[in-house]
Design a protein around this motif. Sequence first.
Motif, PDB file in Angstrom:
ATOM      1  N   TYR A  70     -54.085  75.261 -43.108  1.00  0.00           N
ATOM      2  CA  TYR A  70     -52.909  74.865 -43.913  1.00  0.00           C
ATOM      3  C   TYR A  70     -53.266  74.692 -45.396  1.00  0.00           C
ATOM      4  O   TYR A  70     -52.771  73.782 -46.051  1.00  0.00           O
ATOM      5  CB  TYR A  70     -52.305  73.550 -43.387  1.00  0.00           C
ATOM      6  CG  TYR A  70     -51.573  73.683 -42.066  1.00  0.00           C
ATOM      7  CD1 TYR A  70     -50.189  73.853 -42.027  1.00  0.00           C
ATOM      8  CD2 TYR A  70     -52.254  73.617 -40.856  1.00  0.00           C
ATOM      9  CE1 TYR A  70     -49.507  73.966 -40.818  1.00  0.00           C
ATOM     10  CE2 TYR A  70     -51.590  73.734 -39.640  1.00  0.00           C
ATOM     11  CZ  TYR A  70     -50.219  73.907 -39.628  1.00  0.00           C
ATOM     12  OH  TYR A  70     -49.557  74.019 -38.433  1.00  0.00           O
ATOM     13  N   ARG A  71     -54.112  75.579 -45.908  1.00  0.00           N
ATOM     14  CA  ARG A  71     -54.493  75.465 -47.324  1.00  0.00           C
ATOM     15  C   ARG A  71     -53.258  75.650 -48.213  1.00  0.00           C
ATOM     16  O   ARG A  71     -52.502  76.592 -48.022  1.00  0.00           O
ATOM     17  CB  ARG A  71     -55.531  76.555 -47.638  1.00  0.00           C
ATOM     18  CG  ARG A  71     -56.126  76.442 -49.020  1.00  0.00           C
ATOM     19  CD  ARG A  71     -57.219  77.468 -49.168  1.00  0.00           C
ATOM     20  NE  ARG A  71     -57.801  77.444 -50.488  1.00  0.00           N
ATOM     21  CZ  ARG A  71     -58.713  78.311 -50.897  1.00  0.00           C
ATOM     22  NH1 ARG A  71     -59.162  79.243 -50.085  1.00  0.00           N
ATOM     23  NH2 ARG A  71     -59.218  78.244 -52.113  1.00  0.00           N
ATOM     24  N   ASN A  72     -53.066  74.765 -49.196  1.00  0.00           N
ATOM     25  CA  ASN A  72     -51.831  74.708 -50.003  1.00  0.00           C
ATOM     26  C   ASN A  72     -50.632  74.523 -49.063  1.00  0.00           C
ATOM     27  O   ASN A  72     -49.779  75.398 -48.908  1.00  0.00           O
ATOM     28  CB  ASN A  72     -51.621  75.966 -50.864  1.00  0.00           C
ATOM     29  CG  ASN A  72     -52.855  76.324 -51.674  1.00  0.00           C
ATOM     30  OD1 ASN A  72     -53.447  77.380 -51.481  1.00  0.00           O
ATOM     31  ND2 ASN A  72     -53.267  75.441 -52.572  1.00  0.00           N
ATOM     32  N   ALA A  73     -50.579  73.360 -48.437  1.00  0.00           N
ATOM     33  CA  ALA A  73     -49.642  73.089 -47.329  1.00  0.00           C
ATOM     34  C   ALA A  73     -48.182  73.377 -47.683  1.00  0.00           C
ATOM     35  O   ALA A  73     -47.411  73.821 -46.831  1.00  0.00           O
ATOM     36  CB  ALA A  73     -49.802  71.637 -46.875  1.00  0.00           C
ATOM     37  N   LYS A  74     -47.795  73.154 -48.929  1.00  0.00           N
ATOM     38  CA  LYS A  74     -46.393  73.375 -49.326  1.00  0.00           C
ATOM     39  C   LYS A  74     -45.955  74.826 -49.111  1.00  0.00           C
ATOM     40  O   LYS A  74     -44.818  75.116 -48.761  1.00  0.00           O
ATOM     41  CB  LYS A  74     -46.187  73.004 -50.806  1.00  0.00           C
ATOM     42  CG  LYS A  74     -46.167  71.504 -51.051  1.00  0.00           C
ATOM     43  CD  LYS A  74     -44.752  70.941 -50.867  1.00  0.00           C
ATOM     44  CE  LYS A  74     -44.707  69.441 -50.937  1.00  0.00           C
ATOM     45  NZ  LYS A  74     -45.005  68.747 -49.690  1.00  0.00           N
ATOM     46  N   ARG A  75     -46.885  75.749 -49.334  1.00  0.00           N
ATOM     47  CA  ARG A  75     -46.538  77.178 -49.143  1.00  0.00           C
ATOM     48  C   ARG A  75     -46.317  77.498 -47.660  1.00  0.00           C
ATOM     49  O   ARG A  75     -45.461  78.293 -47.307  1.00  0.00           O
ATOM     50  CB  ARG A  75     -47.650  78.093 -49.693  1.00  0.00           C
ATOM     51  CG  ARG A  75     -47.899  78.004 -51.181  1.00  0.00           C
ATOM     52  CD  ARG A  75     -46.736  78.548 -51.995  1.00  0.00           C
ATOM     53  NE  ARG A  75     -45.808  77.508 -52.380  1.00  0.00           N
ATOM     54  CZ  ARG A  75     -44.510  77.671 -52.563  1.00  0.00           C
ATOM     55  NH1 ARG A  75     -43.947  78.833 -52.391  1.00  0.00           N
ATOM     56  NH2 ARG A  75     -43.740  76.671 -52.906  1.00  0.00           N
ATOM     57  N   TRP A  76     -47.133  76.876 -46.811  1.00  0.00           N
ATOM     58  CA  TRP A  76     -46.967  77.096 -45.361  1.00  0.00           C
ATOM     59  C   TRP A  76     -45.629  76.529 -44.897  1.00  0.00           C
ATOM     60  O   TRP A  76     -44.997  77.047 -43.975  1.00  0.00           O
ATOM     61  CB  TRP A  76     -48.125  76.457 -44.586  1.00  0.00           C
ATOM     62  CG  TRP A  76     -49.426  77.176 -44.804  1.00  0.00           C
ATOM     63  CD1 TRP A  76     -50.458  76.776 -45.604  1.00  0.00           C
ATOM     64  CD2 TRP A  76     -49.823  78.436 -44.241  1.00  0.00           C
ATOM     65  NE1 TRP A  76     -51.474  77.708 -45.571  1.00  0.00           N
ATOM     66  CE2 TRP A  76     -51.104  78.738 -44.745  1.00  0.00           C
ATOM     67  CE3 TRP A  76     -49.213  79.328 -43.362  1.00  0.00           C
ATOM     68  CZ2 TRP A  76     -51.804  79.891 -44.398  1.00  0.00           C
ATOM     69  CZ3 TRP A  76     -49.912  80.486 -43.012  1.00  0.00           C
ATOM     70  CH2 TRP A  76     -51.173  80.756 -43.529  1.00  0.00           C
TER      71      TRP A  76
END
Length: 257
Positions: free
Chosen positions: A73-79
């Motif tokens: 979930y790297r850069n969770a906002k994008r996921w």
Amino acid sequence: MDKNYTLFAEQVKRKTGIDLLLYKEAQMVRRLTSLYEKRGFSSFQEYFKGIDKDKELLHEFLDRMTINVSEFYRNAKRWEVLETKILPKLLQQNRKLKVWSAACSAGEEPYTLAMILSKFLPLHQISILATDIDENILARARMGVYPERSLQEVPPDMKRRYFTQDGTFYNVHSDLKKAVNFKKHNLLSDSFETNFDLIVCRNVLIYFTEEAKDMLYNKFSAALKRDGILFVGSTEQIFNPASYGLETEDTFFYRKN
């Protein structure tokens, strides 16, 4: 060439699939000698016996092999955007998505994709192609063992559902592993499959020249089906998507038109 090290490398390859001889020997011997001495061993043979018996030692050794900055979930906002906006639209058009995680490193990204897709579909219906140029990193990905720091962004329910804690490491459950097919692939020289609904290629293109990027965006666009989505990393915005037959769907998401 150090015979003891060569024997150690052969034993490690049989056990893990990782080929130490693909790395610079002097550097690797130095790094591993300091690691085994720190753990109280006096030779490569003793050290191999240790990692053969003790899972924690084996995982520590593997972690040292692939100095890897990736995480789930790297850069969770994008996921979150992928989950709430992009996937529902794609799944309206087609319930059997063709998905590719390109340059997937040690597997955190395709396993994240599988976890998110499992909110919409049963796992046995999910099949993600995950590719990388590095055989060793793919061997790590297939094993599915990760240090705690890689899981910092994983939602607690997903952590409970798809991971088993083992000391300071976590094992990916086999049903999640089955949803991902790892293969060796060179983005620059190998041909691409076609008809993808979703291609994820993040935090990789920053390492390429402008010419190589240009070529890859064209290849990715050709590999997508109409209305398919390309999802890129947070430093990789495409400023002229129309020149590749793409349009901006959301920040870092591009739709083939």
